[in-house]
Design a protein around this motif. Sequence first.
Motif, mmCIF file in Angstrom:
data_model
loop_
_atom_site.group_PDB
_atom_site.id
_atom_site.type_symbol
_atom_site.label_atom_id
_atom_site.label_comp_id
_atom_site.label_asym_id
_atom_site.label_seq_id
_atom_site.Cartn_x
_atom_site.Cartn_y
_atom_site.Cartn_z
ATOM 1 N N ARG A 85 -60.313 -46.321 -41.497
ATOM 2 C CA ARG A 85 -60.162 -45.649 -42.844
ATOM 3 C C ARG A 85 -61.389 -44.931 -43.286
ATOM 4 N N SER A 86 -60.920 -44.080 -44.157
ATOM 5 C CA SER A 86 -62.183 -42.979 -44.944
ATOM 6 C C SER A 86 -61.791 -42.694 -46.201
ATOM 7 N N VAL A 87 -62.706 -42.855 -47.112
ATOM 8 C CA VAL A 87 -62.346 -42.616 -48.576
ATOM 9 C C VAL A 87 -63.554 -41.454 -49.173
ATOM 10 N N VAL A 88 -63.278 -40.293 -49.665
ATOM 11 C CA VAL A 88 -64.171 -39.668 -50.171
ATOM 12 C C VAL A 88 -64.005 -39.681 -51.638
ATOM 13 N N ARG A 89 -65.344 -39.997 -52.207
ATOM 14 C CA ARG A 89 -65.372 -39.914 -53.601
ATOM 15 C C ARG A 89 -66.588 -38.802 -54.314
ATOM 16 N N VAL A 90 -66.485 -38.359 -55.490
ATOM 17 C CA VAL A 90 -67.579 -37.668 -56.172
ATOM 18 C C VAL A 90 -68.562 -38.817 -56.630
ATOM 19 N N VAL A 91 -69.694 -38.809 -56.400
ATOM 20 C CA VAL A 91 -70.717 -39.602 -56.956
ATOM 21 C C VAL A 91 -71.486 -38.594 -58.107
ATOM 22 N N ALA A 92 -71.072 -39.183 -59.264
ATOM 23 C CA ALA A 92 -71.591 -38.411 -60.651
ATOM 24 C C ALA A 92 -73.132 -38.542 -60.769
ATOM 25 N N ASN A 93 -73.722 -37.506 -60.815
ATOM 26 C CA ASN A 93 -75.190 -37.547 -61.062
ATOM 27 C C ASN A 93 -75.311 -36.976 -62.528
ATOM 28 N N ARG A 94 -74.507 -36.060 -63.078
ATOM 29 C CA ARG A 94 -74.737 -35.804 -64.450
ATOM 30 C C ARG A 94 -73.434 -35.458 -64.855
ATOM 31 N N VAL A 95 -72.996 -35.931 -66.357
ATOM 32 C CA VAL A 95 -71.780 -35.771 -67.030
ATOM 33 C C VAL A 95 -71.990 -34.925 -68.417
ATOM 34 N N GLU A 96 -70.819 -34.141 -68.688
ATOM 35 C CA GLU A 96 -71.023 -33.262 -70.024
ATOM 36 C C GLU A 96 -69.871 -33.721 -70.598
ATOM 37 N N PHE A 97 -69.788 -34.137 -72.064
ATOM 38 C CA PHE A 97 -68.640 -34.351 -72.819
ATOM 39 C C PHE A 97 -68.139 -33.045 -73.229
ATOM 40 N N LEU A 98 -66.880 -32.661 -72.867
ATOM 41 C CA LEU A 98 -66.542 -31.270 -73.403
ATOM 42 C C LEU A 98 -65.390 -31.501 -74.591
ATOM 43 N N ASP A 99 -65.134 -32.453 -74.855
ATOM 44 C CA ASP A 99 -64.210 -32.554 -76.118
ATOM 45 C C ASP A 99 -65.054 -32.268 -77.382
ATOM 46 N N SER A 100 -64.300 -31.433 -78.348
ATOM 47 C CA SER A 100 -64.957 -31.518 -79.720
ATOM 48 C C SER A 100 -65.174 -32.930 -80.575
ATOM 49 N N LYS A 101 -66.143 -33.023 -81.243
ATOM 50 C CA LYS A 101 -66.185 -34.517 -81.927
ATOM 51 C C LYS A 101 -65.037 -34.421 -83.019
ATOM 52 N N SER A 102 -64.471 -33.474 -83.382
ATOM 53 C CA SER A 102 -63.141 -33.400 -84.413
ATOM 54 C C SER A 102 -61.756 -33.821 -83.679
ATOM 55 N N SER A 103 -61.857 -33.671 -82.329
ATOM 56 C CA SER A 103 -60.520 -33.691 -81.658
ATOM 57 C C SER A 103 -60.315 -35.316 -81.146
ATOM 58 N N ASN A 104 -59.065 -35.721 -81.313
ATOM 59 C CA ASN A 104 -58.735 -37.133 -81.106
ATOM 60 C C ASN A 104 -59.076 -37.650 -79.895
ATOM 61 N N GLN A 105 -59.233 -36.664 -78.790
ATOM 62 C CA GLN A 105 -59.608 -37.290 -77.459
ATOM 63 C C GLN A 105 -61.104 -37.247 -77.380
ATOM 64 N N GLY A 106 -61.778 -38.333 -76.654
ATOM 65 C CA GLY A 106 -63.226 -38.286 -76.502
ATOM 66 C C GLY A 106 -63.842 -38.814 -77.741
ATOM 67 N N GLN A 107 -63.337 -39.399 -78.601
ATOM 68 C CA GLN A 107 -63.693 -40.047 -79.852
ATOM 69 C C GLN A 107 -64.750 -41.221 -79.344
ATOM 70 N N PRO A 108 -65.820 -41.501 -79.660
ATOM 71 C CA PRO A 108 -66.450 -42.693 -79.492
ATOM 72 C C PRO A 108 -65.862 -43.983 -79.791
ATOM 73 N N LYS A 109 -65.864 -44.729 -78.976
ATOM 74 C CA LYS A 109 -65.182 -46.094 -78.852
ATOM 75 C C LYS A 109 -65.900 -46.978 -79.854
ATOM 76 N N GLN A 110 -67.197 -46.641 -80.008
ATOM 77 C CA GLN A 110 -68.089 -47.261 -81.077
ATOM 78 C C GLN A 110 -69.017 -46.396 -81.953
ATOM 79 N N GLN A 111 -69.120 -46.413 -83.061
ATOM 80 C CA GLN A 111 -70.170 -45.627 -83.847
ATOM 81 C C GLN A 111 -71.451 -45.728 -83.058
#
Length: 129
Positions: A85-111
Amino acid sequence: MTNITILTGRITKDLELKQAGQTTVTNFSLAVDNPFKRDDTSFFDVVSFGKTAELLNNYCSKGSKILVEGNLKQDRFTDKEGKNRSVVRVVANRVEFLDSKSSNQGQPKQQANDSFANAGTDVDNSLPF
């Protein structure tokens, strides 16, 4: 040879941080819409390690819009039935958060303060993605 992958999409389920030896790891799926064809979405398996995994777990959840920069990695193995078998994955080296801080999605789980929230990420909304 070059192996660079850049994807922009939404996380498909809540993240779960796991310990792999001395390193933290998060596996997730990213839904990426085809900008040229309506109702055409691809789903990519992504893995992140260390600080990137921790930041994703703390500040993202299902539906969060992110940009992932990394590389493709192919893992080959033999399953229980003896088939290769073979599985191909993306290994994330860098991530950018694209949601605005005021949107409901992407809100921090903790302060947390902004300097920690942006540690290890470079948010640049001017990218054409």
